[in-house]
Write a protein that holds these residues in place. Structure first.
Motif, PDB file in Angstrom:
ATOM      1  N   ALA A   1       5.164  10.555  -8.722  1.00 10.03           N
ATOM      2  CA  ALA A   1       5.366  11.034  -7.356  1.00 10.03           C
ATOM      3  C   ALA A   1       5.855  12.473  -7.282  1.00 10.03           C
ATOM      4  O   ALA A   1       6.266  12.916  -6.203  1.00 10.03           O
ATOM      5  CB  ALA A   1       6.347  10.114  -6.632  1.00 10.03           C
ATOM      6  N   THR A   2       5.812  13.219  -8.366  1.00  7.38           N
ATOM      7  CA  THR A   2       6.368  14.578  -8.356  1.00  7.38           C
ATOM      8  C   THR A   2       5.763  15.434  -7.247  1.00  7.38           C
ATOM      9  O   THR A   2       6.488  16.058  -6.462  1.00  7.38           O
ATOM     10  CB  THR A   2       6.146  15.255  -9.722  1.00  7.38           C
ATOM     11  N   ASP A   3       4.451  15.486  -7.146  1.00 11.26           N
ATOM     12  CA  ASP A   3       3.813  16.313  -6.123  1.00 11.26           C
ATOM     13  C   ASP A   3       4.061  15.771  -4.727  1.00 11.26           C
ATOM     14  O   ASP A   3       4.240  16.538  -3.767  1.00 11.26           O
ATOM     15  CB  ASP A   3       2.314  16.423  -6.388  1.00 11.26           C
TER      16      ASP A   3
ATOM     17  N   ARG B   1       0.834  -1.195   0.000  1.00 12.93           N
ATOM     18  CA  ARG B   1       0.000   0.000   0.000  1.00 12.93           C
ATOM     19  C   ARG B   1       0.875   1.255   0.000  1.00 12.93           C
ATOM     20  O   ARG B   1       1.989   1.242   0.501  1.00 12.93           O
ATOM     21  CB  ARG B   1      -0.906   0.007   1.243  1.00 12.93           C
ATOM     22  N   ARG B   2       0.363   2.328  -0.561  1.00 16.89           N
ATOM     23  CA  ARG B   2       1.078   3.601  -0.528  1.00 16.89           C
ATOM     24  C   ARG B   2       1.073   4.172   0.881  1.00 16.89           C
ATOM     25  O   ARG B   2       0.054   4.127   1.571  1.00 16.89           O
ATOM     26  CB  ARG B   2       0.430   4.610  -1.474  1.00 16.89           C
ATOM     27  N   ALA B   3       2.211   4.714   1.266  1.00 14.83           N
ATOM     28  CA  ALA B   3       2.295   5.387   2.562  1.00 14.83           C
ATOM     29  C   ALA B   3       1.795   6.818   2.421  1.00 14.83           C
ATOM     30  O   ALA B   3       2.032   7.474   1.401  1.00 14.83           O
ATOM     31  CB  ALA B   3       3.742   5.379   3.049  1.00 14.83           C
ATOM     32  N   ASP B   4       1.106   7.308   3.444  1.00 15.78           N
ATOM     33  CA  ASP B   4       0.650   8.699   3.410  1.00 15.78           C
ATOM     34  C   ASP B   4       1.842   9.655   3.370  1.00 15.78           C
ATOM     35  O   ASP B   4       1.789  10.698   2.715  1.00 15.78           O
ATOM     36  CB  ASP B   4      -0.221   8.995   4.637  1.00 15.78           C
ATOM     37  N   GLU B   5       2.894   9.301   4.090  1.00 18.33           N
ATOM     38  CA  GLU B   5       4.110  10.112   4.110  1.00 18.33           C
ATOM     39  C   GLU B   5       5.297   9.193   3.797  1.00 18.33           C
ATOM     40  O   GLU B   5       6.005   8.736   4.697  1.00 18.33           O
ATOM     41  CB  GLU B   5       4.288  10.792   5.477  1.00 18.33           C
ATOM     42  N   PRO B   6       5.517   8.922   2.527  1.00 21.40           N
ATOM     43  CA  PRO B   6       6.549   7.940   2.165  1.00 21.40           C
ATOM     44  C   PRO B   6       7.960   8.453   2.427  1.00 21.40           C
ATOM     45  O   PRO B   6       8.219   9.657   2.446  1.00 21.40           O
ATOM     46  CB  PRO B   6       6.313   7.742   0.659  1.00 21.40           C
TER      47      PRO B   6
ATOM     48  N   ARG C   1       5.982  17.929  -1.820  1.00 16.85           N
ATOM     49  CA  ARG C   1       5.383  18.214  -0.519  1.00 16.85           C
ATOM     50  C   ARG C   1       6.254  17.700   0.625  1.00 16.85           C
ATOM     51  O   ARG C   1       6.365  18.358   1.662  1.00 16.85           O
ATOM     52  CB  ARG C   1       3.983  17.595  -0.428  1.00 16.85           C
ATOM     53  N   ARG C   2       6.870  16.544   0.437  1.00 15.54           N
ATOM     54  CA  ARG C   2       7.731  15.994   1.489  1.00 15.54           C
ATOM     55  C   ARG C   2       8.935  16.906   1.717  1.00 15.54           C
ATOM     56  O   ARG C   2       9.335  17.136   2.866  1.00 15.54           O
ATOM     57  CB  ARG C   2       8.197  14.584   1.113  1.00 15.54           C
ATOM     58  N   ILE C   3       9.500  17.435   0.644  1.00 16.83           N
ATOM     59  CA  ILE C   3      10.633  18.345   0.781  1.00 16.83           C
ATOM     60  C   ILE C   3      10.184  19.642   1.446  1.00 16.83           C
ATOM     61  O   ILE C   3      10.854  20.176   2.342  1.00 16.83           O
ATOM     62  CB  ILE C   3      11.270  18.637  -0.587  1.00 16.83           C
ATOM     63  N   GLU C   4       9.037  20.145   1.021  1.00 18.18           N
ATOM     64  CA  GLU C   4       8.577  21.442   1.541  1.00 18.18           C
ATOM     65  C   GLU C   4       8.272  21.410   3.036  1.00 18.18           C
ATOM     66  O   GLU C   4       8.318  22.452   3.699  1.00 18.18           O
ATOM     67  CB  GLU C   4       7.348  21.914   0.765  1.00 18.18           C
ATOM     68  N   ARG C   5       7.995  20.241   3.574  1.00 16.32           N
ATOM     69  CA  ARG C   5       7.765  20.179   5.024  1.00 16.32           C
ATOM     70  C   ARG C   5       9.000  20.674   5.769  1.00 16.32           C
ATOM     71  O   ARG C   5       8.886  21.324   6.817  1.00 16.32           O
ATOM     72  CB  ARG C   5       7.438  18.748   5.453  1.00 16.32           C
ATOM     73  N   PHE C   6      10.170  20.365   5.252  1.00 12.50           N
ATOM     74  CA  PHE C   6      11.410  20.747   5.921  1.00 12.50           C
ATOM     75  C   PHE C   6      12.148  21.875   5.202  1.00 12.50           C
ATOM     76  O   PHE C   6      13.173  22.347   5.682  1.00 12.50           O
ATOM     77  CB  PHE C   6      12.330  19.534   6.036  1.00 12.50           C
ATOM     78  N   ALA C   7      11.602  22.308   4.070  1.00 13.85           N
ATOM     79  CA  ALA C   7      12.211  23.399   3.304  1.00 13.85           C
ATOM     80  C   ALA C   7      11.095  24.254   2.720  1.00 13.85           C
ATOM     81  O   ALA C   7      10.791  24.191   1.517  1.00 13.85           O
ATOM     82  CB  ALA C   7      13.104  22.848   2.196  1.00 13.85           C
ATOM     83  N   PRO C   8      10.436  25.058   3.557  1.00 12.00           N
ATOM     84  CA  PRO C   8       9.331  25.902   3.058  1.00 12.00           C
ATOM     85  C   PRO C   8       9.804  26.796   1.913  1.00 12.00           C
ATOM     86  O   PRO C   8      10.873  27.399   1.970  1.00 12.00           O
ATOM     87  CB  PRO C   8       8.958  26.726   4.286  1.00 12.00           C
ATOM     88  N   GLY C   9       9.001  26.833   0.860  1.00 12.68           N
ATOM     89  CA  GLY C   9       9.355  27.638  -0.304  1.00 12.68           C
ATOM     90  C   GLY C   9      10.068  26.874  -1.391  1.00 12.68           C
ATOM     91  O   GLY C   9      10.366  27.440  -2.458  1.00 12.68           O
TER      92      GLY C   9
END
Length: 484
Positions: A376-378, A335-340, A382-390
Motif C-alpha cells: 500500500a505504499t503508493d 473488496r479494496r476501497a478506491d479511497e481507503p 497518495r492519500r496523504i498528498e491529497r491533504f498535504a501537497p508535496g
C-alpha cells in the motif's frame, strides 16, 4: 535468552502486551514463571526498530497509546515509576475532511469545542460527562464484560453508544468536522460502519482524547515492552525468545499455561485435545479486515494544508463521515476501497527524540481486505498528498508490508487482522466463543489471554490481567498482587 527453569509454576506463550501483563502479575504473586516467544525479541505488537537510519526510531505495529494512561493494568503497574514517559501531543487526533474543513480533537476539551464553533456545545454535551466519569467508564469498558454497569455508567454509555453505533450522531451536528472526527475513531477496529461495536470504540477512544490524551511513549512503543520485561525479570521471571511452541503438552507439568495467541493459534497448540463443540466454535471465529502497513522516513514534517495537523500525533485520513463509512464497508465486504481509510502517526509531534530535524519517522496503515497482498505504499502516499501537497517530495525511504505478510511477523495477525478477531457485537459478547469466563478453556489449567478475549484489541494489558486473575484464583488459591 534466559536459562530454562525447572518445572515452572506457570508458563505464558507469547510476549505481546497481554502476555507480558499476565506474566508480570503471576511473577509478582510469587510464582515461578516462564515466557516463551517465537520471535527473536519480545513485544508482539509493541515493538520499535531503526528501519532506515540509526538515528530514527519507527514503531513496528502499535504507535499511539491512549489506553496506556487509562487501563487499570497500567495504572497499577505505574509506567512512570518504571521510567516510561508518555508524551501527550497538543492535538490528540486530527481528521482532514476536505480542502476547506479539518476536524481537530485537542487534548483540551474546551479548545476542541471552540474550534468546532456552532457544534462545540453539542461536542461538550457528548464528551464532557464521559470525561468527568472517565475512570468508572474505562474500568467498565475494559472489564471482562461479566460485571453489569451501574446506573451512572449505563445512563452515560447506553445512549451514546446507540447514537454513534447507528449513525444518529450525524443528525446532532451542523458542520462536517464533528461527524468526521467520530467516524475516524469508530473506524479503528476495522469493520462495518455504523455498528454498536464501533460506537463503543468511538465512545472509549473519543473521550480519552480529552481525558489523558493520546500519548506516545518517549523513545518508541518498545519502551512499554522493555518496562514490562524488566519488571518480570526483577520478580524472577524467565524470558525465552526464539522459542516456538507447537504443542500445549510441552508444559504438562506447569499448573497454569496462559496463551497470548489467536483462536487459530489455540487450535494449532491444542485443537486435538479440545471438546468438539468448543473446537468448532473456534474454527468459526471470523477475522476482520487487514492492515497494510507503511513506514516512511521523511526529510521534514508532513506539509499539511491545515498547519494545526502538525500538532497531532495521530491523523485519520478518510474524508467525510460518509466517505469513511463507504470505505470501511467496501473493505469489510472483501473488496479494496478506491479511497481507503488511513491511520497515520507522526510521533515527533509529541516526541522529538524519535529522529532528527531532517530525518523523521511516519507510521501509517491502510485498511484492506483480510489477506490482501497489496503493497500500500503508493496508495498511502497518495492519500496523504491529497491533504498535504508535496509530501512525496519529502520521502527519503519507504517500506510497505501487505496485510498478507503481517501474519509472518506476528502469527496472531491472521490475514493482517491486528485485532485478533473481527470486532463485531457478537464477537465482543462472545469473544472468542460463548463462555461465562472467556479466558478459560475446557482444558484444565489452560487459559487464553490474547486480544481475542475481552476487552479486545489495544495495548492495555487487560486480557492478560483478567486471565491471570482467573488462573491465580483457580490454580493457586491466590489473588492479584497489591495495587491491582
Amino acid at each position: 535468552m534466559d536459562s530454562p527453569a525447572d518445572d515452572p509454576d506457570a508458563v505464558v506463550v507469547g510476549s505481546g502486551p497481554n502476555g507480558l501483563a499476565a506474566a508480570v502479575l503471576l511473577a509478582r504473586a510469587g510464582l515461578t514463571v516462564d515466557v516463551h516467544e517465537a520471535a527473536p525479541e519480545p513485544g508482539g505488537g509493541a515493538r520499535s526498530a531503526r528501519l532506515f537510519d540509526a538515528d530514527v526510531v519507527h514503531d513496528i505495529c502499535s504507535a499511539v497509546h491512549p489506553m496506556a494512561v487509562a487501563s487499570p493494568f497500567f495504572r497499577g503497574f505505574d509506567l512512570a515509576a518504571h521510567g516510561v514517559e508518555l508524551c501527550t501531543p497538543e492535538v490528540a487526533y486530527g481528521h482532514p475532511v476536505d480542502e476547506r474543513h479539518t476536524g481537530l480533537a485537542y487534548a483540551d476539551l474546551e479548545r476542541t469545542c471552540a474550534r468546532l464553533g456552532a457544534d462545540g456545545g453539542r461536542w461538550r454535551t457528548l464528551m464532557g460527562p464521559l470525561v468527568e466519569h472517565t475512570t468508572e467508564l474505562t474500568d467498565l469498558l475494559l472489564g471482562d464484560l461479566r460485571r453489569p454497569p451501574g446506573f451512572t455508567a449505563a445512563a452515560l454509555l447506553g445512549p451514546r453508544i446507540l447514537a454513534l453505533g447507528t449513525g444518529v450522531d450525524e443528525l446532532l451536528f451542523r458542520g462536517p468536522e464533528a461527524p468526521a472526527l467520530l467516524a475516524g475513531v469508530a473506524a479503528h477496529p476495522m469493520g462495518r460502519l455504523p455498528s454498536l461495536a464501533a460506537g463503543g470504540t468511538a465512545v472509549l477512544l473519543g473521550h480519552l482524547a480529552h481525558a489523558g490524551g493520546w500519548p506516545v511513549p518517549r523513545g518508541g512503543t518498545q519502551a512499554l515492552t522493555d518496562a514490562l520485561v524488566a519488571d518480570f525479570r526483577a520478580h524472577g521471571g524467565r524470558l525465552h525468545v526464539n522459542s516456538r511452541v507447537t504443542d500445549v503438552r510441552e508444559f504438562a507439568k506447569a499448573r497454569a499455561v496462559l496463551l497470548d495467541v489467536s483462536p487459530r493459534g489455540l487450535l494449532d497448540l491444542a485443537g486435538r485435545f479440545l471438546p468438539p463443540a468448543y473446537r468448532r466454535a473456534l474454527e468459526h471465529v471470523k477475522y476482520g479486515p487487514g492492515a497494510a502497513k507503511v513506514d516512511f522516513l521523511v526529510s521534514e514534517p508532513i506539509p499539511w494544508r491545515e498547519p494545526e495537523l502538525a500538532k497531532a500525533a495521530t491523523v485519520h485520513i478518510g474524508g467525510t463521515a460518509a466517505q469513511v463509512r463507504a470505505g470501511e464497508n467496501t473493505v469489510a465486504g472483501g473488496r479494496r476501497a478506491d479511497e481507503p481509510y488511513v491511520l497515520l502517526a507522526q510521533p515527533m509531534a509529541a516526541d522529538p527524540s524519535r529522529g532528527l530535524p531532517r530525518k523523521q519517522p511516519i507510521w501509517a496503515y491502510a485498511h484492506v481486505p483480510n489477506g490482501d497482498p497489496l503493497d500500500a505504499t503508493d496508495v498511502v502516499r497518495r492519500r496523504i498528498e491529497r491533504f498535504a501537497p508535496g509530501f512525496g517530495d519529502t520521502i527519503l525511504a519507504a517500506r510497505g508490508i501487505p496485510a498478507a505478510d503481517l501474519e509472518n511477523y506476528n502469527a496472531n495477525y491472521v490475514g493482517g487482522d491486528i485485532s485478533g478477531a473481527a470486532v463485531t457485537l457478537r464477537q465482543l459478547l462472545a469473544r472468542p466463543v460463548a463462555r461465562w469466563n472467556p479466558h478459560t478453556t475446557p482444558l484444565r489449567g489452560v487459559y487464553l489471554c490474547s486480544s481475542a478475549t475481552p476487552p479486545g484489541p489495544g495495548v492495555h494489558g487487560m486480557a492478560g490481567l483478567h486471565a491471570a486473575k482467573t488462573a491465580l484464583r483457580r490454580e493457586f488459591g491466590l489473588g492479584l498482587p497489591a495495587g491491582w
